[in-house]
Write an enzyme that holds these catalytic residues in place. Sequence first.
Site, mmCIF file in Angstrom:
data_model
loop_
_atom_site.group_PDB
_atom_site.id
_atom_site.type_symbol
_atom_site.label_atom_id
_atom_site.label_comp_id
_atom_site.label_asym_id
_atom_site.label_seq_id
_atom_site.Cartn_x
_atom_site.Cartn_y
_atom_site.Cartn_z
ATOM 1 N N PHE A 11 0.790 -1.270 -0.158
ATOM 2 C CA PHE A 11 -0.027 0.072 0.078
ATOM 3 C C PHE A 11 0.646 1.211 0.134
ATOM 4 C CE2 PHE A 11 -2.067 2.682 3.206
ATOM 5 C CZ PHE A 11 -2.661 3.459 2.615
ATOM 6 N N GLY A 13 3.996 1.603 -0.120
ATOM 7 C CA GLY A 13 5.113 1.683 -1.186
ATOM 8 C C GLY A 13 4.860 1.951 -2.249
ATOM 9 N N LEU A 35 6.232 -10.018 -2.536
ATOM 10 C CA LEU A 35 4.814 -10.445 -3.035
ATOM 11 C C LEU A 35 4.026 -11.239 -2.178
ATOM 12 C CD1 LEU A 35 5.693 -10.332 -6.904
ATOM 13 C CD2 LEU A 35 4.740 -8.395 -5.342
ATOM 14 N N ASP A 124 3.425 4.115 14.942
ATOM 15 C CA ASP A 124 2.951 4.917 16.030
ATOM 16 C C ASP A 124 2.589 3.801 17.401
ATOM 17 O OD1 ASP A 124 0.459 3.939 15.130
ATOM 18 O OD2 ASP A 124 -0.637 5.722 15.364
ATOM 19 N N GLU A 125 2.664 2.576 16.702
ATOM 20 C CA GLU A 125 2.021 1.437 17.595
ATOM 21 C C GLU A 125 3.166 0.971 18.426
ATOM 22 O OE1 GLU A 125 -0.437 -1.666 16.175
ATOM 23 O OE2 GLU A 125 -1.343 -0.255 14.502
ATOM 24 N N LYS A 151 7.690 -4.665 15.354
ATOM 25 C CA LYS A 151 8.065 -3.283 14.917
ATOM 26 C C LYS A 151 9.085 -2.542 15.753
ATOM 27 C CE LYS A 151 6.714 -1.585 11.483
ATOM 28 N NZ LYS A 151 7.600 -1.248 10.076
ATOM 29 N N ASN A 177 -2.373 4.918 8.261
ATOM 30 C CA ASN A 177 -2.569 5.679 6.812
ATOM 31 C C ASN A 177 -3.932 5.338 6.184
ATOM 32 O OD1 ASN A 177 0.428 5.902 5.226
ATOM 33 N ND2 ASN A 177 0.480 5.949 7.468
ATOM 34 N N PRO A 202 -18.122 -5.578 10.920
ATOM 35 C CA PRO A 202 -17.986 -6.113 12.041
ATOM 36 C C PRO A 202 -16.898 -5.128 12.889
ATOM 37 C CG PRO A 202 -16.273 -6.944 10.684
ATOM 38 C CD PRO A 202 -17.289 -6.151 9.836
ATOM 39 N N VAL A 203 -17.772 -4.312 13.848
ATOM 40 C CA VAL A 203 -17.032 -3.163 14.788
ATOM 41 C C VAL A 203 -16.531 -3.915 15.782
ATOM 42 C CG1 VAL A 203 -17.443 -0.999 15.718
ATOM 43 C CG2 VAL A 203 -18.458 -1.261 13.570
HETATM 44 P P1 NAD Z 1 1.285 -3.796 3.243
HETATM 45 O O1 NAD Z 1 0.854 -4.646 4.169
HETATM 46 O O2 NAD Z 1 0.210 -3.018 2.584
HETATM 47 O O3 NAD Z 1 2.450 -4.055 2.270
HETATM 48 C C1 NAD Z 1 3.813 -4.645 2.850
HETATM 49 C C2 NAD Z 1 4.649 -5.045 1.636
HETATM 50 O O4 NAD Z 1 5.692 -5.738 2.195
HETATM 51 C C3 NAD Z 1 3.919 -5.821 0.727
HETATM 52 O O5 NAD Z 1 4.365 -5.517 -0.464
HETATM 53 C C4 NAD Z 1 4.638 -7.452 0.985
HETATM 54 O O6 NAD Z 1 4.601 -8.182 -0.186
HETATM 55 C C5 NAD Z 1 5.928 -6.895 1.383
HETATM 56 N N1 NAD Z 1 6.679 -7.798 2.323
HETATM 57 C C6 NAD Z 1 6.195 -8.427 3.378
HETATM 58 N N2 NAD Z 1 7.120 -9.370 3.867
HETATM 59 C C7 NAD Z 1 8.054 -9.260 3.294
HETATM 60 C C8 NAD Z 1 9.383 -9.829 3.172
HETATM 61 N N3 NAD Z 1 9.690 -10.641 3.970
HETATM 62 N N4 NAD Z 1 10.258 -9.494 2.301
HETATM 63 C C9 NAD Z 1 9.990 -8.847 1.120
HETATM 64 N N5 NAD Z 1 8.538 -7.951 1.136
HETATM 65 C C10 NAD Z 1 7.816 -8.376 2.165
HETATM 66 O O7 NAD Z 1 2.039 -2.618 4.381
HETATM 67 P P2 NAD Z 1 1.987 -0.953 4.313
HETATM 68 O O8 NAD Z 1 0.274 -0.563 4.922
HETATM 69 O O9 NAD Z 1 2.186 -0.399 3.059
HETATM 70 O O10 NAD Z 1 2.901 -0.372 5.324
HETATM 71 C C11 NAD Z 1 4.246 -0.276 4.856
HETATM 72 C C12 NAD Z 1 5.066 0.070 6.299
HETATM 73 O O11 NAD Z 1 4.779 1.002 6.987
HETATM 74 C C13 NAD Z 1 5.226 -1.136 7.217
HETATM 75 O O12 NAD Z 1 6.393 -1.358 7.786
HETATM 76 C C14 NAD Z 1 4.299 -0.875 8.310
HETATM 77 O O13 NAD Z 1 4.728 -1.401 9.529
HETATM 78 C C15 NAD Z 1 4.503 0.838 8.221
HETATM 79 N N6 NAD Z 1 3.138 1.600 8.798
HETATM 80 C C16 NAD Z 1 2.244 1.278 8.117
HETATM 81 C C17 NAD Z 1 1.072 2.048 8.683
HETATM 82 C C18 NAD Z 1 -0.190 2.082 8.001
HETATM 83 O O14 NAD Z 1 -1.350 2.602 8.412
HETATM 84 N N7 NAD Z 1 -0.545 1.351 6.730
HETATM 85 C C19 NAD Z 1 1.011 2.851 9.831
HETATM 86 C C20 NAD Z 1 2.244 3.077 10.332
HETATM 87 C C21 NAD Z 1 3.552 2.313 9.512
HETATM 88 P P1 TYD Z 2 -6.771 -1.426 11.515
HETATM 89 O O1 TYD Z 2 -7.126 -1.178 10.218
HETATM 90 O O2 TYD Z 2 -6.398 -2.938 11.786
HETATM 91 O O3 TYD Z 2 -5.353 -0.745 11.935
HETATM 92 P P2 TYD Z 2 -4.706 -0.694 13.422
HETATM 93 O O4 TYD Z 2 -5.254 -1.605 14.168
HETATM 94 O O5 TYD Z 2 -3.165 -0.990 13.012
HETATM 95 O O6 TYD Z 2 -4.919 0.698 14.037
HETATM 96 O O7 TYD Z 2 -8.020 -1.114 12.536
HETATM 97 C C1 TYD Z 2 -8.300 0.380 12.676
HETATM 98 C C2 TYD Z 2 -9.194 0.244 13.754
HETATM 99 O O8 TYD Z 2 -10.425 -0.542 13.386
HETATM 100 C C3 TYD Z 2 -8.778 -0.618 15.007
HETATM 101 O O9 TYD Z 2 -9.333 0.107 16.394
HETATM 102 C C4 TYD Z 2 -9.484 -1.785 14.867
HETATM 103 C C5 TYD Z 2 -10.693 -1.323 14.251
HETATM 104 N N1 TYD Z 2 -11.441 -2.716 13.336
HETATM 105 C C6 TYD Z 2 -12.477 -3.213 13.546
HETATM 106 O O10 TYD Z 2 -13.398 -2.513 14.547
HETATM 107 N N2 TYD Z 2 -13.033 -4.247 12.868
HETATM 108 C C7 TYD Z 2 -12.298 -4.644 11.977
HETATM 109 O O11 TYD Z 2 -12.981 -5.567 11.096
HETATM 110 C C8 TYD Z 2 -10.919 -4.408 11.577
HETATM 111 C C9 TYD Z 2 -10.171 -4.902 10.619
HETATM 112 C C10 TYD Z 2 -10.578 -3.024 12.223
#
Ligand code: NAD
Ligand code: TYD
Length: 332
Positions: A11, A13, A35, A124-125, A151, A177, A202-203
């Site tokens: 996502f 990336g 992938l 942030d987690e 992490k 994000n 499902p909340v």
């Molecule tokens: P995502 O799950 O959409 O994508 C992860 C990518 O990493 C995928 O393309 C997957 O194929 C690749 N991947 C997984 N394991 C791998 C491995 N062993 N070797 C090579 N590639 C591998 O994740 P995202 O939401 O794009 O998150 C990207 C980064 O940002 C992560 O490090 C995540 O912890 C961090 N992050 C995400 C959020 C968010 O809300 N999405 C918030 C804070 C931090």
């Molecule tokens: P999520 O998108 O999994 O991100 P994170 O847990 O890393 O913040 O979840 C965002 C919020 O939504 C979190 O408080 C959990 C809630 N949630 C639900 O209530 N139901 C669901 O099915 C999912 C996936 C998340």
Amino acid sequence: MRYLMTGGAGFIGCNLVRYLLWTQVSAQVAVLDKLTYAGNLANLDDVLDDNRLTFFEGDICDREAVADAMAEAEVVVHLAAETHVDRSIMGGEAAARTNFMGTQVLLETARAVQPRVFLNVATDEVYGCCPQGEFSEEAPLNPRNPYAAAKAGADRLGYAYYVTYGLPVVTSRPANNYGPYQYPEKLVPFFVYRALRDEPLPVYGDGLQVRDWLHVEDHCRAMVTLAEKGVPGEAYNIAAGNESTNLTTIRLILDELGKPESLIRYVEDRPGHDVRYALNGAKLAALGWKPEILWEEGMRRTVRWLAAHRDWLEQSIARSKEYFEQWYAGRV
Ligand code: NAD
Ligand code: TYD
């Protein structure tokens, strides 16, 4: 500038790949991605023909694959991870391996390659739950689920490589994000998918948990700011200033799709659920970055993008049928 981006088919990336290619004429971007279910080459469809992009399929835990992909890198942006909290609750091994051990392989390789900067993307987690106020970068790390703990380990491992070997590691801790191409296991795209099919949403628990929502385009600008101006050894929060309860977010999704609130189903809570995340973003603001996308407008635009990409949603979900059946069994 020559970049190596891990996780570039996921996502955040794939959004960063586009952002770099579209904003920097001289950017050369190498992507290393395994992938997994969450990574999808189709996410890069419209840029795969660009000869400034090189795709390496491989695992960040594989030293040879990492050495090949990193050989020319001046800037490493490390995004690859197992990113879903719920999956890590079902079994934490993949998160521990990729998020911690994979980061170790990358850092070790970087010692030989000597990039100008290694941006270690954490989350942030790592601070755990923030019932009130907000966490600055000085707050203790207190991760409370297996994803966050792996992490947090990677976050501090990067710092240790800076202290021990002088590797120029900059750490970022972004908020939740949202935006195009987010894998539909996460709240926003999953609920759009289900609402489009008139299936119950499902909340977890009472739905009053709070997240700070950062648009992925704002995040991309923040990462570039940190790659250019971040101080090695330092960690930077990436806050959005858009706190919202899950119910508020869900009601906005339903409103944009013209679907009824009767789709909301309160279900058994996630174990160890962090009820609120909140970051102080002053340190990154001092480098000149601020979020630009307003929450309601950005969220509505994202919902419209997801609704317009229903095939992509369906195909993404189909790759994880077993996971959804197991995790939501008894919930919906
Ligand atoms: P995502 O799950 O959409 O994508 C992860 C990518 O990493 C995928 O393309 C997957 O194929 C690749 N991947 C997984 N394991 C791998 C491995 N062993 N070797 C090579 N590639 C591998 O994740 P995202 O939401 O794009 O998150 C990207 C980064 O940002 C992560 O490090 C995540 O912890 C961090 N992050 C995400 C959020 C968010 O809300 N999405 C918030 C804070 C931090
Ligand atoms: P999520 O998108 O999994 O991100 P994170 O847990 O890393 O913040 O979840 C965002 C919020 O939504 C979190 O408080 C959990 C809630 N949630 C639900 O209530 N139901 C669901 O099915 C999912 C996936 C998340």
